[in-house]
Write an enzyme that holds these catalytic residues in place. Structure first.
Site, PDB file in Angstrom:
ATOM      1  N   ASN A  10       0.852  -1.190   0.000  1.00 54.01           N
ATOM      2  CA  ASN A  10       0.000   0.000   0.000  1.00 54.01           C
ATOM      3  C   ASN A  10       0.895   1.250   0.000  1.00 54.01           C
ATOM      4  OD1 ASN A  10      -1.400   2.275   1.143  1.00 54.01           O
ATOM      5  ND2 ASN A  10      -3.075   0.904   1.667  1.00 54.01           N
ATOM      6  N   ASP A  58      -0.125   4.493  -0.065  1.00 52.01           N
ATOM      7  CA  ASP A  58      -0.829   5.729   0.327  1.00 52.01           C
ATOM      8  C   ASP A  58       0.095   6.748   0.988  1.00 52.01           C
ATOM      9  OD1 ASP A  58      -3.123   4.449  -0.461  1.00 52.01           O
ATOM     10  OD2 ASP A  58      -3.926   4.175   1.552  1.00 52.01           O
ATOM     11  N   HIS A  59       0.986   6.244   1.855  1.00 54.58           N
ATOM     12  CA  HIS A  59       1.738   7.206   2.668  1.00 54.58           C
ATOM     13  C   HIS A  59       2.952   7.776   1.957  1.00 54.58           C
ATOM     14  CE1 HIS A  59      -1.261   6.933   5.590  1.00 54.58           C
ATOM     15  NE2 HIS A  59      -1.135   5.615   5.673  1.00 54.58           N
ATOM     16  N   ARG A  69       3.989  18.823   0.905  1.00 58.63           N
ATOM     17  CA  ARG A  69       4.561  19.993   0.241  1.00 58.63           C
ATOM     18  C   ARG A  69       3.830  20.374  -1.049  1.00 58.63           C
ATOM     19  NH1 ARG A  69       9.647  21.780   2.166  1.00 58.63           N
ATOM     20  NH2 ARG A  69       9.334  21.691   4.388  1.00 58.63           N
ATOM     21  N   HIS A  96      -5.586   3.596  -1.637  1.00 57.43           N
ATOM     22  CA  HIS A  96      -6.903   3.995  -1.133  1.00 57.43           C
ATOM     23  C   HIS A  96      -7.198   5.413  -1.589  1.00 57.43           C
ATOM     24  CE1 HIS A  96      -9.611   4.379   2.745  1.00 57.43           C
ATOM     25  NE2 HIS A  96     -10.267   4.657   1.636  1.00 57.43           N
ATOM     26  N   ARG A 111      -9.267   8.153  -0.996  1.00 57.52           N
ATOM     27  CA  ARG A 111     -10.234   8.579   0.026  1.00 57.52           C
ATOM     28  C   ARG A 111     -11.096   9.704  -0.521  1.00 57.52           C
ATOM     29  NH1 ARG A 111      -8.672   6.587   5.440  1.00 57.52           N
ATOM     30  NH2 ARG A 111     -10.477   7.755   6.151  1.00 57.52           N
ATOM     31  N   ARG A 144      -6.880  12.869   0.765  1.00 56.30           N
ATOM     32  CA  ARG A 144      -5.792  13.345   1.631  1.00 56.30           C
ATOM     33  C   ARG A 144      -4.434  12.760   1.241  1.00 56.30           C
ATOM     34  NH1 ARG A 144      -7.306  10.162   7.174  1.00 56.30           N
ATOM     35  NH2 ARG A 144      -9.312  11.128   6.777  1.00 56.30           N
ATOM     36  N   HIS A 145      -4.421  11.599   0.567  1.00 55.98           N
ATOM     37  CA  HIS A 145      -3.131  11.081   0.088  1.00 55.98           C
ATOM     38  C   HIS A 145      -3.194  10.768  -1.411  1.00 55.98           C
ATOM     39  CE1 HIS A 145      -5.133   7.439   1.450  1.00 55.98           C
ATOM     40  NE2 HIS A 145      -4.816   7.597   2.717  1.00 55.98           N
ATOM     41  N   GLU A 193      -8.641   0.569  -3.004  1.00 58.23           N
ATOM     42  CA  GLU A 193      -9.470   0.573  -1.794  1.00 58.23           C
ATOM     43  C   GLU A 193     -10.438   1.735  -1.916  1.00 58.23           C
ATOM     44  OE1 GLU A 193      -6.961   0.861   1.597  1.00 58.23           O
ATOM     45  OE2 GLU A 193      -6.125  -1.117   1.307  1.00 58.23           O
ATOM     46  N   THR A 221      -8.275   3.572   8.559  1.00 57.17           N
ATOM     47  CA  THR A 221      -9.510   2.793   8.531  1.00 57.17           C
ATOM     48  C   THR A 221      -9.666   2.046   9.854  1.00 57.17           C
ATOM     49  OG1 THR A 221      -9.074   2.545   6.187  1.00 57.17           O
ATOM     50  CG2 THR A 221     -10.834   1.203   7.104  1.00 57.17           C
ATOM     51  N   GLU A 252     -11.083  -9.274   3.116  1.00 59.39           N
ATOM     52  CA  GLU A 252      -9.810  -8.941   3.746  1.00 59.39           C
ATOM     53  C   GLU A 252     -10.088  -8.727   5.232  1.00 59.39           C
ATOM     54  OE1 GLU A 252      -7.156  -6.196   1.802  1.00 59.39           O
ATOM     55  OE2 GLU A 252      -6.362  -5.498   3.737  1.00 59.39           O
ATOM     56  N   HIS A 297      -3.578  -4.448   7.797  1.00 59.77           N
ATOM     57  CA  HIS A 297      -3.673  -3.286   8.677  1.00 59.77           C
ATOM     58  C   HIS A 297      -2.776  -3.463   9.905  1.00 59.77           C
ATOM     59  CE1 HIS A 297      -5.115   0.385  10.536  1.00 59.77           C
ATOM     60  NE2 HIS A 297      -5.637   0.655   9.366  1.00 59.77           N
ATOM     61  N   GLY A 298      -1.841  -2.550  10.027  1.00 54.14           N
ATOM     62  CA  GLY A 298      -0.975  -2.539  11.213  1.00 54.14           C
ATOM     63  C   GLY A 298       0.083  -3.625  11.232  1.00 54.14           C
ATOM     64  N   GLY A 357       1.151  -1.304   4.355  1.00 52.27           N
ATOM     65  CA  GLY A 357       1.540   0.011   3.863  1.00 52.27           C
ATOM     66  C   GLY A 357       2.358   0.833   4.826  1.00 52.27           C
ATOM     67  N   HIS A 358       1.716   1.355   5.861  1.00 47.79           N
ATOM     68  CA  HIS A 358       2.329   2.381   6.707  1.00 47.79           C
ATOM     69  C   HIS A 358       3.694   1.951   7.242  1.00 47.79           C
ATOM     70  CE1 HIS A 358       2.939   4.740  10.421  1.00 47.79           C
ATOM     71  NE2 HIS A 358       2.441   5.708   9.683  1.00 47.79           N
TER      72      HIS A 358
HETATM   73  N1  PXP Z   1      -5.821  -3.093   3.982  1.00 51.49           N
HETATM   74  C1  PXP Z   1      -6.791  -2.150   4.024  1.00 51.49           C
HETATM   75  C2  PXP Z   1      -8.144  -2.522   3.520  1.00 51.49           C
HETATM   76  C3  PXP Z   1      -6.516  -0.849   4.489  1.00 51.49           C
HETATM   77  O1  PXP Z   1      -7.498   0.080   4.514  1.00 51.49           O
HETATM   78  C4  PXP Z   1      -5.203  -0.528   4.892  1.00 51.49           C
HETATM   79  C5  PXP Z   1      -4.872   0.861   5.347  1.00 51.49           C
HETATM   80  O2  PXP Z   1      -5.127   1.769   4.354  1.00 51.49           O
HETATM   81  C6  PXP Z   1      -4.219  -1.535   4.803  1.00 51.49           C
HETATM   82  C7  PXP Z   1      -4.566  -2.803   4.379  1.00 51.49           C
HETATM   83  C8  PXP Z   1      -2.799  -1.277   5.173  1.00 51.49           C
HETATM   84  O3  PXP Z   1      -2.679  -0.955   6.519  1.00 51.49           O
HETATM   85  P1  PXP Z   1      -1.309  -0.394   7.044  1.00 51.49           P
HETATM   86  O4  PXP Z   1      -1.047   0.888   6.337  1.00 51.49           O
HETATM   87  O5  PXP Z   1      -1.539  -0.228   8.520  1.00 51.49           O
HETATM   88  O6  PXP Z   1      -0.257  -1.427   6.736  1.00 51.49           O
END
Ligand code: PXP
Length: 244
Positions: free
Chosen positions: A10, A12-13, A21, A46, A48, A52-53, A73, A104, A154, A193-194, A215-216
């Site tokens: 992912n 996004d970040h 910037r 994602h 959104r 925002r990203h 997403e 999320t 998921e 996630h996480g 992702g993060h």
């Molecule tokens: N899966 C889904 C459906 C998510 O919404 C996210 C966060 O955007 C992730 C996976 C990835 O989570 P993380 O960024 O905490 O790794």
């Protein structure tokens, strides 16, 4: 690399940092290529509601240029459905979305929102976009996914990631039971996630799970080691979990 467990990265970040910037650097599309070179099997982004990203232009460029599958997403809104049908990503993961949340928080209430979600699942299925529902590892939600005709779920691993000790073990059991139940009913289980280097192995070891979306942590770790090294290390931990 072939594996029965795919890694979706992912990005996004990367866009979060770019948007701080307002310019073009760092470009999430470049990050997607780096992730693919390091062993990612797919790219997740994602879009959104508040942009925002990831932006609409990012989605268009990813769809045009990626040679590995794109997983979009999206919230279950008409606007997002129209974007998904226009770009036709390989997959679309329907997520709950609140403007005020930082990320999320918690899974989709597929059971409570059956009537709202049904047309989204149907239209994405009809467009040959592989639909996934981002849900808690809860039999009630899996039952709803079956009734909705979603080919993929998921499981939200946020609770697992934030708990420790016996509570974490219990949540891992919930994830593993949910993956078995989904697979038994012909639904492909994914998770995310996480997830981090420290907590990924037990989730990656659940045999029915076919894909992790991360992702993060990977983007944060890339600050210290570079994105390719961060993705490659995650990939090798996933392989290790599968081999064990
Ligand atoms: N899966 C889904 C459906 C998510 O919404 C996210 C966060 O955007 C992730 C996976 C990835 O989570 P993380 O960024 O905490 O790794």
């Amino acid at each position: 690399m072939t594996s029965s467990l795919r890694l979706g990265v992912n990005i996004d970040h990367v866009a979060t940092i770019r948007n701080a910037r307002g310019g073009e650097h760092p470009d999430p599309v470049r990050a997607a290529f780096a992730a693919a070179a390091a062993g990612a099997d797919g790219i997740t982004a994602h879009l959104r509601e508040d942009r925002r990203h990831i932006t609409d232009d990012d989605i268009a460029r990813l769809k045009d240029r990626l040679t590995i599958p794109l997983n979009l997403e999206m919230a279950a809104t008409e606007e997002m459905l129209e974007i998904a049908l226009r770009h036709r990503p390989h997959a679309a993961c329907i997520v709950p979305e609140k403007r005020e949340e930082r990320t999320t928080e918690g899974g989709l209430d597929a059971a409570g929102q059956h009537n709202h979600l049904a047309p989204f699942v149907t239209r994405l299925n009809e467009a040959n976009i592989r639909v996934s529902l981002f849900i808690e590892p809860d039999p009630r939600q899996i039952d709803a996914a079956i009734r909705l005709g979603a080919p993929v779920v998921e499981f939200h691993t946020g609770r697992y990631a934030h708990l420790g000790g016996e509570d974490q073990t219990a949540e891992l059991r919930r994830l593993s039971d949910a993956a078995a139940l989904a697979a038994k009913n012909g639904i492909e289980p994914h998770a995310g996630h996480g997830l981090t280097f420290d907590n990924v192995i037990p989730v990656a070891a659940i045999p029915q799970v076919k894909e992790l979306n991360i992702g993060h942590f990977l983007v944060g770790e890339a600050i210290f080691t570079g994105l390719e090294a961060s993705v490659a290390r995650m990939r090798s931990l996933m392989e290790e979990a599968r081999d064990a």
